[in-house]
Design an enzyme around this catalytic site. Structure first.
Site, short mmCIF file in Angstrom:
data_model
loop_
_atom_site.label_atom_id
_atom_site.label_comp_id
_atom_site.label_asym_id
_atom_site.label_seq_id
_atom_site.Cartn_x
_atom_site.Cartn_y
_atom_site.Cartn_z
N GLY A 79 -4.38 -14.12 12.64
CA GLY A 79 -5.47 -13.64 11.59
C GLY A 79 -6.52 -14.55 11.52
CE1 TYR A 114 -3.74 -2.25 -0.20
CE2 TYR A 114 -2.64 -3.41 1.63
CZ TYR A 114 -3.45 -3.36 0.49
OH TYR A 114 -4.29 -4.53 0.20
#
Length: 380
Positions: free
Chosen positions: A324, A182
């Site tokens: 996660g 990103y």
């Protein structure tokens, strides 16, 4: 005593255990304004634990930062009020919660940008493959436009505003998302950063964008309530660098000088698409390489099981481990680890978008049915 259940000073907060909930994009904010709502508060509240740390899903710092339909923001009053419900749910169980803030950069689409403009990035370098538009349709990546110096300054200011909003929403701290291809990662790595000004060229110049954001965010929360996430040798979103060791060594040293709460490292050895939690023996062990250079607490993430998490902490390659997929399916994951309980299998088909199914309907250990024991899950 289990390494995962020893207390840990993480900057200004004292954790009672080291089982951290990783930032997980779930794309379930209230539309059309990307507002966190009651379902999100329920989800995070379910996963909160006494003295445990949750790091939120990546949260847009501005309308321009948007890259995925359904990802939440933290730049409007309604969004801040929505996050207040989330932090209250976590604090009701004596947990801690940090807001992960990001800008997606070129990993966006013009349909999600103000005025339908092309996404902004360090340089006009298109990502390989496909993305999605505002309606969720699969579309080819667009060639981004190179950000101007004025826009860079504005984005840095947006990170500060996001930190101010996170403070107002009741968060205990902020994590700056500098990983996974990103915008900040795009500035760091030379495949995506072809600039010839003060933000491009040398490793020192390419790191400057991150460090200026850190300065602004720590100016709001203090250095001991801010963490940074990096992904050395990562390949997400077509990211890469010609010398990752040198780059992330410099990043680790510079962040260490700023005495941050922690450095969060995504391990390149993990295959996020695999359900076996197998690690690539040929990929670098990033946490062990950069922990000493950073000098403070390190959270490791990427394909860990309880056993491998225990071992990485025992080896002092990390101080805590973020989970996660296991946290998605097991809202009481710390308790399951502590008691040696079975794990619910996760359903990849419900990871992104949708409603309560695959989000808030996973059973707790004391309400699990006999068929909720671990089983093989076929990747979607």
């Amino acid at each position: 005593m289990s390494a995962l259940f020893q207390p840990l000073n993480l900057g200004a907060i004292l954790l009672k255990h080291r089982v951290v909930m990783a930032p997980l994009t779930r794309l379930r904010s209230q539309q059309p304004d990307d507002v966190p709502h009651g379902l999100n508060a329920e989800y995070y509240g379910q996963r909160a634990s006494d003295g445990g740390l949750i790091i939120t899903e990546a949260t847009d710092t501005s309308e321009q930062a948007r890259g995925y339909p359904g990802a939440p923001g933290i730049y409007t009053a309604d969004q801040v009020r929505g996050w207040q419900g989330v932090t209250e749910a976590v604090h009701a169980k004596q947990g801690f919660i940090f807001s992960q803030i990001w800008h997606t950069g070129r990993i966006s689409h013009s349909s999600m940008q103000p005025g339908g403009r092309l996404p902004g990035a360090p340089s006009a370098v298109v990502a390989a493959g496909n993305h999605m538009d505002r309606q969720g349709n699969v579309v080819p990546f667009e060639t981004p436009r190179a950000l101007t110096l004025g826009e860079i300054e504005e984005i840095i200011g947006d990170f500060r505003k996001a930190a101010e909003h996170a403070l107002a929403a009741g968060f205990d701290g902020v994590e700056i998302h500098s990983a996974n291809g990103y915008l900040i990662d795009q500035f760091l790595q030379d495949h995506t950063n072809r600039r010839e000004d003060a933000y491009g060229g040398s490793i020192e110049n390419r790191t400057q964008f991150l460090l200026e954001i850190v300065e602004q965010v720590t100016g709001v929360f203090g250095h001991d309530r801010v963490g940074v996430r990096i992904a050395p040798w990562g390949v997400s979103a077509d990211i890469r660098d010609s010398d990752p060791q040198a780059l992330f060594s410099h990043v680790s040293v510079e962040l260490g000088k700023r005495k941050l709460a922690y450095l969060h490292i995504v391990e390149p050895r993990a295959n996020q698409r695999s359900d076996t939690n197998a690690l690539d023996p040929n990929a670098p062990d990033a946490s062990s390489r950069f922990k000493g250079l950073f000098g403070g607490p390190v959270i490791a993430a990427g394909g860990f099981t309880q056993e491998t998490a225990e071992s990485v902490i025992h080896a002092r390659h990390a101080d805590a481990v973020a989970f996660g997929r296991l946290f998605i399916a097991n809202p009481d994951l710390p308790d399951r680890f502590r008691m040696g309980g079975p794990l619910n299998p996760y359903d990849r088909a419900t990871f992104y978008g949708g409603d309560a199914r695959g989000y808030t309907d996973y059973p707790y250990l004391d309400t699990a049915t006999p068929d909720s024991s671990p089983k093989t899950v076929t990747p979607q």
